[in-house]
Design an enzyme around this catalytic site. Structure first.
Site, PDB file in Angstrom:
ATOM      1  N   THR A 327      -1.198   7.438  -3.947  1.00 33.87           N
ATOM      2  CA  THR A 327      -1.416   6.009  -4.138  1.00 33.87           C
ATOM      3  C   THR A 327      -2.353   5.765  -5.309  1.00 33.87           C
ATOM      4  OG1 THR A 327      -3.439   5.650  -2.816  1.00 33.87           O
ATOM      5  CG2 THR A 327      -1.329   5.739  -1.626  1.00 33.87           C
ATOM      6  N   ASP A 328      -2.272   4.569  -5.864  1.00 34.75           N
ATOM      7  CA  ASP A 328      -3.270   4.162  -6.844  1.00 34.75           C
ATOM      8  C   ASP A 328      -4.606   4.011  -6.122  1.00 34.75           C
ATOM      9  OD1 ASP A 328      -4.342   3.380  -9.281  1.00 34.75           O
ATOM     10  OD2 ASP A 328      -2.618   2.120  -9.772  1.00 34.75           O
ATOM     11  N   TRP A 329      -5.665   3.868  -6.888  1.00 34.40           N
ATOM     12  CA  TRP A 329      -7.020   3.979  -6.355  1.00 34.40           C
ATOM     13  C   TRP A 329      -7.440   2.737  -5.559  1.00 34.40           C
ATOM     14  CZ3 TRP A 329      -5.489   8.194  -7.613  1.00 34.40           C
ATOM     15  CH2 TRP A 329      -6.244   9.310  -7.987  1.00 34.40           C
TER      16      TRP A 329
END
Length: 634
Positions: A327-329
């Site tokens: 996932t993105d942060w």
């Protein structure tokens, strides 16, 4: 460098790392076995705590080598807390010291990892760091590494082989530093002119982006992951370009991703290419699809990282992808940094608690949480029976396979002397400089180029000490033969949320005072104007006013002047169109490339500069080919 503390020899003479410290070569420690066999052996040995640690990939600051009890950078955790206690072994590094100091720190972190129950080595990752952008949420300036244009500059050159050359340099410099995972390439299509993430893309053309991502992945990973590879994360699935009004979904006002032109499939093309090329990981974007249908079914309006239709239905099942989904942060935890809020990017599921967000992400099909360290929530879900351990094992298997294939279990250490020699090596810097200069796009005034030497130059936005190598620098434009001006593409400054000030968003119009200054200068002396494009800009006020107009995409003053003087021939062509007005931008559809009416410069525009001493052919904006590339001969 190889640690000797846990190096052992089996009865048959095989050297191995005794990672569990029992003096016996377990199958997962056996370098002769396949990655699949070693992973299958290790997985059932792991505790729930170790499995939970593998599911998180967070930021860490590079501190003093061996000083594991000091917080560094923006992370509130020490290295010992992350690696030794929470058993997190995927770490995203930000600002780096010298190559030698970085290598020393990396080796010390790997020594610390040897002390964990099964000695799982750390995978150190990085955002792009070979360009000019310094934005800790996007990309990092090159520092001691070789410096190249942003990806837009590679797209402007349009040479697949140059992308492969760049990727090979990146791979070699990362390997020397012990950085074994790249949180790039970014292959979103630059179709919404206002979107602030275009600098690290390959432009608006799906076919070109597909060719480039294939070349980049081959240069970084090879045909298959191995000890000489850097594992890549291709982002942002399924394409982050079509943001409503060009706003970025790092922030609550930018969460909507829209497809009024029905071009969803086009934005997916570079990811199909990346999957075919064997990308190690895929990162879904923060965006929340609005009004999207797939196969006649409405897609739930929740962010892609929480979206089972996208991650499981589309990515896993339709596209057949079985690699890591990272996932993105920051999807789980709302935080505040430096006195500014930074809410979790849980768009569409903001009402869920952090533990429910974790459950939702895993159910959607993601394997690893970026920018989070909430191992406690995974353990809570397992203890409560809300999360099946077999589901965790699926993700752990994928993550371990990458580590084993990279050779980290056999030797995660780097040679500190070699790091100093490889990183920023003269041939790499020369190649980066040449690429910067070649990426310069001459939009108008090619007949005035190359610039003759010895002219009196008045400069703004250019280092006088650099310009002095190409002419006589004067302080008053009235005394100049030529004015050389560099501008950054305009944006609207914002600073409510953490990181927001670093993102270039909003209008593409230059402020009135900037236009007035350049116009007044052009009334006194011929002006050569270069605009650094990290996204398009409305250049209409300068059209017919300045003598020479160029675009660059991450380019030093020296590289620009080499291009203008003919020392290195500029060959760039626009990787996206430049709109004539903001009214045209607002009327365009975010998912459709080249959708602004009557653009000032179309995609592929650029003029050819004749070599010094030869007759100069004035070439108008080149017609774009069907692939978005300038037509041959232009």
């Amino acid at each position: 460098m190889t640690s000797t503390r846990r190096t052992a020899v089996s009865p048959d003479g095989t050297r191995f790392r005794d990672l569990d410290g029992d003096g016996v070569m377990a199958p997962y420690e056996d370098p002769r076995l396949s990655a699949e066999e070693r992973t299958a052996d290790l997985l059932p040995r792991l505790s729930r705590q170790e499995k939970a640690g593998l599911l998180f990939h967070t930021i860490i600051g590079v501190g003093r080598p061996g000083e594991h009890d000091e917080p560094a950078g923006v992370s509130p955790y020490t290295t010992r807390e992350l690696v030794g206690e929470r058993l997190v072994n995927h770490l995203n590094v930000h600002t780096l010291p010298t190559a030698r100091e970085t290598a020393q720190w990396v080796n010390a972190v790997q020594e610390l990892a040897e002390q964990t129950p099964h000695g799982i080595p750390v995978t150190l990752s990085t955002d792009p760091r070979h360009g000019f952008t310094e934005n800790s949420g996007v990309s990092l300036e090159a520092g001691s590494l070789s410096q190249w244009p942003e990806s837009l500059g590679l797209a402007a050159i349009g040479d697949v082989q140059r992308v492969a050359e760049f990727a090979d340099v990146v791979r070699r410099e990362y390997l020397a530093l012990g950085l074994r995972a790249a949180l790039h390439p970014q292959v979103d299509l630059a179709t919404e002119p206002r979107w602030g993430r275009q600098g690290q893309t390959f432009g608006q053309d799906a076919a070109l982006s597909s060719a480039f991502v294939t070349a980049f992945l081959r240069g970084m990973q090879g045909e298959h992951l191995g000890p000489a590879s850097v594992a890549c994360t291709t982002k942002h699935f399924p394409g982050g370009g079509p943001q409503a009004d060009g706003e970025d979904p790092h922030f609550p006002y930018g969460r909507a991703q829209v497809y009024p032109g029905g071009r969803f499939a086009e934005h997916l093309e570079p990811f199909r290419a990346a999957i075919a090329a064997g990308t190690s990981a895929v990162m879904p974007y923060y965006g929340m699809p609005v009004g999207l249908e797939l196969d006649g079914e409405p897609v739930e309006e929740v962010a892609f990282g929480f979206n089972r239709q996208i991650l499981t239905g589309l990515l896993r099942e339709q596209l057949g992808y079985d690699g890591v989904v990272l996932t993105d942060w920051g999807l789980v935890t709302d935080i505040e940094l430096f006195g500014k809020p930074f809410p979790a990017k849980a768009w569409g599921v903001e009402h869920l608690s952090p533990v429910d967000r974790v459950a939702r992400v895993l159910d959607a099909g993601a394997d690893q949480f970026g920018g989070e360290v909430r191992t406690d929530l995974v353990l809570e879900l397992l203890a409560d029976g809300r999360l099946d351990e077999r589901r965790v094992d699926e993700s752990v298997r994928r993550l371990l396979l990458v580590k084993v294939r990279l050779g980290l279990f056999d030797d995660p250490y780097v040679d500190e002397d070699a790091a100093e020699q490889v990183v920023g090596a003269a041939p790499f810097r020369a190649a980066g400089h040449r690429t910067q200069a070649e990426s310069v796009t001459v939009l108008a005034g090619a007949a005035e180029l190359p610039l003759a030497p010895g002219r009196r130059l008045y400069v703004e936005g250019v280092g006088p000490e650099v310009a002095a190598g190409y002419g006589v620098v004067v302080d008053d434009p009235a005394d100049a033969d030529l004015a050389l001006v560099r501008l950054q593409a305009p944006f609207e400054p914002r600073d409510r949320y953490f990181l927001e000030a670093m993102f270039h968003q909003g209008s593409l119009d230059f402020p009135a005072d900037v236009v007035e200054r350049v116009t007044a200068l052009a009334a006194q002396v011929p002006v050569v104007l270069d605009v650094t494009l990290d996204r398009p800009a409305v250049l209409t006020p300068f059209d017919g006013v300045v003598t020479v107009l160029t675009a660059s995409y991450g380019c030093s003053d020296t590289a620009l002047l080499d291009a203008l003087s003919g020392a290195i021939a500029p060959r760039g062509r626009l990787p996206f169109e430049l709109p004539r007005s903001m009214a045209a931008v607002r009327a365009s559809r975010p998912d459709v490339p080249s959708d602004t009416a009557d653009p000032l410069y179309p995609v592929g525009a650029g003029q050819t500069v004749a070599p010094a001493g030869r007759g100069r052919e004035h070439v108008t904006a080149a017609p774009a080919s069907s692939s978005g590339r300038a037509a041959p001969g232009s």
